[in-house]
Scaffold this motif. Structure first.
Motif, PDB file in Angstrom:
ATOM      1  N   TRP A  46       0.839  -1.199   0.000  1.00  0.00           N
ATOM      2  CA  TRP A  46       0.000   0.000   0.000  1.00  0.00           C
ATOM      3  C   TRP A  46       0.873   1.247   0.000  1.00  0.00           C
ATOM      4  O   TRP A  46       0.635   2.199  -0.761  1.00  0.00           O
ATOM      5  CB  TRP A  46      -0.912  -0.039   1.213  1.00  0.00           C
ATOM      6  CG  TRP A  46      -2.011   0.977   1.295  1.00  0.00           C
ATOM      7  CD1 TRP A  46      -2.365   1.916   0.360  1.00  0.00           C
ATOM      8  CD2 TRP A  46      -2.925   1.146   2.377  1.00  0.00           C
ATOM      9  NE1 TRP A  46      -3.428   2.652   0.812  1.00  0.00           N
ATOM     10  CE2 TRP A  46      -3.790   2.201   2.045  1.00  0.00           C
ATOM     11  CE3 TRP A  46      -3.090   0.500   3.600  1.00  0.00           C
ATOM     12  CZ2 TRP A  46      -4.809   2.631   2.906  1.00  0.00           C
ATOM     13  CZ3 TRP A  46      -4.099   0.922   4.437  1.00  0.00           C
ATOM     14  CH2 TRP A  46      -4.958   1.983   4.090  1.00  0.00           C
ATOM     15  N   SER A  49      -4.823  -0.608  -9.456  1.00  0.00           N
ATOM     16  CA  SER A  49      -5.548  -1.580  -8.648  1.00  0.00           C
ATOM     17  C   SER A  49      -4.681  -2.188  -7.541  1.00  0.00           C
ATOM     18  O   SER A  49      -5.202  -2.659  -6.536  1.00  0.00           O
ATOM     19  CB  SER A  49      -6.140  -2.681  -9.534  1.00  0.00           C
ATOM     20  OG  SER A  49      -5.109  -3.410 -10.170  1.00  0.00           O
ATOM     21  N   LYS A  99      -2.776  -0.689  -5.392  1.00  0.00           N
ATOM     22  CA  LYS A  99      -2.952   0.084  -4.160  1.00  0.00           C
ATOM     23  C   LYS A  99      -4.153  -0.455  -3.370  1.00  0.00           C
ATOM     24  O   LYS A  99      -4.076  -0.674  -2.161  1.00  0.00           O
ATOM     25  CB  LYS A  99      -3.167   1.556  -4.495  1.00  0.00           C
ATOM     26  CG  LYS A  99      -3.537   2.412  -3.307  1.00  0.00           C
ATOM     27  CD  LYS A  99      -3.835   3.834  -3.726  1.00  0.00           C
ATOM     28  CE  LYS A  99      -4.380   4.638  -2.552  1.00  0.00           C
ATOM     29  NZ  LYS A  99      -4.760   5.985  -2.964  1.00  0.00           N
ATOM     30  N   TYR A 100      -5.239  -0.693  -4.057  1.00  0.00           N
ATOM     31  CA  TYR A 100      -6.466  -1.148  -3.404  1.00  0.00           C
ATOM     32  C   TYR A 100      -6.390  -2.629  -3.012  1.00  0.00           C
ATOM     33  O   TYR A 100      -6.968  -3.043  -2.009  1.00  0.00           O
ATOM     34  CB  TYR A 100      -7.673  -0.856  -4.288  1.00  0.00           C
ATOM     35  CG  TYR A 100      -7.820   0.623  -4.512  1.00  0.00           C
ATOM     36  CD1 TYR A 100      -8.254   1.462  -3.487  1.00  0.00           C
ATOM     37  CD2 TYR A 100      -7.488   1.203  -5.727  1.00  0.00           C
ATOM     38  CE1 TYR A 100      -8.365   2.831  -3.667  1.00  0.00           C
ATOM     39  CE2 TYR A 100      -7.601   2.572  -5.919  1.00  0.00           C
ATOM     40  CZ  TYR A 100      -8.037   3.374  -4.881  1.00  0.00           C
ATOM     41  OH  TYR A 100      -8.137   4.726  -5.062  1.00  0.00           O
ATOM     42  N   GLN A 123      -4.396  -2.521   0.143  1.00  0.00           N
ATOM     43  CA  GLN A 123      -5.220  -1.896   1.180  1.00  0.00           C
ATOM     44  C   GLN A 123      -6.219  -2.922   1.756  1.00  0.00           C
ATOM     45  O   GLN A 123      -6.359  -3.046   2.975  1.00  0.00           O
ATOM     46  CB  GLN A 123      -5.959  -0.696   0.581  1.00  0.00           C
ATOM     47  CG  GLN A 123      -6.741   0.121   1.580  1.00  0.00           C
ATOM     48  CD  GLN A 123      -7.465   1.274   0.886  1.00  0.00           C
ATOM     49  OE1 GLN A 123      -8.300   1.049  -0.006  1.00  0.00           O
ATOM     50  NE2 GLN A 123      -7.122   2.497   1.269  1.00  0.00           N
ATOM     51  N   GLY A 152     -15.346  -3.883 -11.581  1.00  0.00           N
ATOM     52  CA  GLY A 152     -14.194  -2.999 -11.723  1.00  0.00           C
ATOM     53  C   GLY A 152     -13.715  -2.950 -13.162  1.00  0.00           C
ATOM     54  O   GLY A 152     -13.395  -1.872 -13.683  1.00  0.00           O
ATOM     55  N   SER A 178     -12.748   0.674 -12.874  1.00  0.00           N
ATOM     56  CA  SER A 178     -12.510   1.100 -11.495  1.00  0.00           C
ATOM     57  C   SER A 178     -11.371   0.283 -10.883  1.00  0.00           C
ATOM     58  O   SER A 178     -11.531  -0.907 -10.608  1.00  0.00           O
ATOM     59  CB  SER A 178     -13.779   0.923 -10.655  1.00  0.00           C
ATOM     60  OG  SER A 178     -13.500   1.109  -9.289  1.00  0.00           O
ATOM     61  N   ASN A 179     -10.237   0.950 -10.686  1.00  0.00           N
ATOM     62  CA  ASN A 179      -9.101   0.283 -10.046  1.00  0.00           C
ATOM     63  C   ASN A 179      -9.443  -0.163  -8.615  1.00  0.00           C
ATOM     64  O   ASN A 179      -8.971  -1.192  -8.156  1.00  0.00           O
ATOM     65  CB  ASN A 179      -7.891   1.207 -10.008  1.00  0.00           C
ATOM     66  CG  ASN A 179      -7.252   1.369 -11.370  1.00  0.00           C
ATOM     67  OD1 ASN A 179      -7.271   0.444 -12.179  1.00  0.00           O
ATOM     68  ND2 ASN A 179      -6.697   2.536 -11.633  1.00  0.00           N
ATOM     69  N   GLU A 180     -10.249   0.634  -7.947  1.00  0.00           N
ATOM     70  CA  GLU A 180     -10.633   0.318  -6.580  1.00  0.00           C
ATOM     71  C   GLU A 180     -11.378  -1.025  -6.520  1.00  0.00           C
ATOM     72  O   GLU A 180     -11.034  -1.905  -5.725  1.00  0.00           O
ATOM     73  CB  GLU A 180     -11.493   1.441  -6.005  1.00  0.00           C
ATOM     74  CG  GLU A 180     -11.840   1.260  -4.554  1.00  0.00           C
ATOM     75  CD  GLU A 180     -12.646   2.439  -4.006  1.00  0.00           C
ATOM     76  OE1 GLU A 180     -12.622   2.604  -2.777  1.00  0.00           O
ATOM     77  OE2 GLU A 180     -13.292   3.164  -4.786  1.00  0.00           O
ATOM     78  N   LEU A 181     -12.405  -1.188  -7.363  1.00  0.00           N
ATOM     79  CA  LEU A 181     -13.176  -2.430  -7.365  1.00  0.00           C
ATOM     80  C   LEU A 181     -12.328  -3.618  -7.825  1.00  0.00           C
ATOM     81  O   LEU A 181     -12.443  -4.718  -7.268  1.00  0.00           O
ATOM     82  CB  LEU A 181     -14.416  -2.298  -8.236  1.00  0.00           C
ATOM     83  CG  LEU A 181     -15.511  -1.347  -7.737  1.00  0.00           C
ATOM     84  CD1 LEU A 181     -16.659  -1.275  -8.738  1.00  0.00           C
ATOM     85  CD2 LEU A 181     -16.011  -1.772  -6.361  1.00  0.00           C
ATOM     86  N   GLY A 189      -9.025  -3.960  -7.523  1.00  0.00           N
ATOM     87  CA  GLY A 189      -8.069  -4.283  -6.453  1.00  0.00           C
ATOM     88  C   GLY A 189      -8.738  -4.964  -5.274  1.00  0.00           C
ATOM     89  O   GLY A 189      -8.255  -5.985  -4.769  1.00  0.00           O
ATOM     90  N   TYR A 190      -9.859  -4.399  -4.829  1.00  0.00           N
ATOM     91  CA  TYR A 190     -10.584  -5.012  -3.706  1.00  0.00           C
ATOM     92  C   TYR A 190     -11.060  -6.412  -4.074  1.00  0.00           C
ATOM     93  O   TYR A 190     -10.955  -7.348  -3.284  1.00  0.00           O
ATOM     94  CB  TYR A 190     -11.775  -4.150  -3.293  1.00  0.00           C
ATOM     95  CG  TYR A 190     -11.430  -2.881  -2.545  1.00  0.00           C
ATOM     96  CD1 TYR A 190     -10.172  -2.672  -1.980  1.00  0.00           C
ATOM     97  CD2 TYR A 190     -12.369  -1.883  -2.389  1.00  0.00           C
ATOM     98  CE1 TYR A 190      -9.871  -1.507  -1.297  1.00  0.00           C
ATOM     99  CE2 TYR A 190     -12.077  -0.706  -1.697  1.00  0.00           C
ATOM    100  CZ  TYR A 190     -10.825  -0.528  -1.153  1.00  0.00           C
ATOM    101  OH  TYR A 190     -10.535   0.626  -0.464  1.00  0.00           O
TER     102      TYR A 190
END
Length: 195
Positions: A55, A62, A64-65, A68, A133, A138-141, A143-144
């Protein structure tokens, strides 16, 4: 008088054998759980460290997420492992009746079986998030979702293994109880009669 002495010896002998054996089953169940919680806790610590490092060093995207979520998810895993470890250690040398042992054995088997079902749901949620994602850029979706798939897969392997090991211990307990039908808990004598 001779019959009474024989009966007392049988009960005393079965008490010593039965209680020691029941104590061994209780010890075994809690020892297995303790070892499992050490494995889960180790996995969590490694992933927390990797999550923090990834992180902090991630330039974005993605990854980073992913890191995280790895950190956050394994903080919860570490909490669960700590609570499970403490509970199992506390109960290692507890003396339970035959019924108490059977109840606790069924409870731990059920916990790992239910957790396995939840793990499949986690993997499905991760796949859903990653798919959305990709669809929404969406990099967030992404990655998560990827992190949850990884964590769910590990937990499915972990809970499946724990269930199988505990189930094997439970099968030994059930066979023992079928063969040893005289029980004594320090206050009462009981006879199990199968109809």
């Amino acid at each position: 008088m001779k019959k009474l002495c024989t009966l007392i010896l049988i009960i005393a002998g079965s008490r010593a054998f039965g209680q020691d054996s029941l104590k061994n089953f209780n010890y075994s169940r809690n020892d297995i759980t303790t070892t499992g919680m050490e494995v889960l806790g180790s996995w969590a610590i490694i992933n927390i460290g990797a999550g923090v490092a990834g992180w902090a060093s991630s330039a974005g995207g993605s990854n980073k997420y992913f890191y995280q979520m790895d950190f956050l998810w394994n903080t919860a895993n570490l909490g669960a492992a700590t609570l499970g470890f403490k509970s199992a250690r506390k109960n290692l040398n507890k003396q339970l009746t035959a019924a108490g042992n059977l109840k606790e054995q069924q409870k731990i088997e059920k916990i790992f079986l239910i957790n396995g079902g939840l793990d499949i749901a986690y993997i499905g949620i991760g796949i859903y998030l990653r798919h959305h994602g990709d669809a929404n850029n969406s990099n967030e979706l992404r990655g998560y979702g990827s992190s949850i798939i990884l964590q769910g897969a590990f937990l499915l392997l972990f809970d499946g293994t724990m269930y199988n090991v505990q189930r094997r211990n439970g099968s030994r307990l059930r066979r023992f109880l079928e063969k040893n039908q005289v029980t004594f808990d320090g206050r009462r004598v009981g006879v199990i009669y199968n109809m």
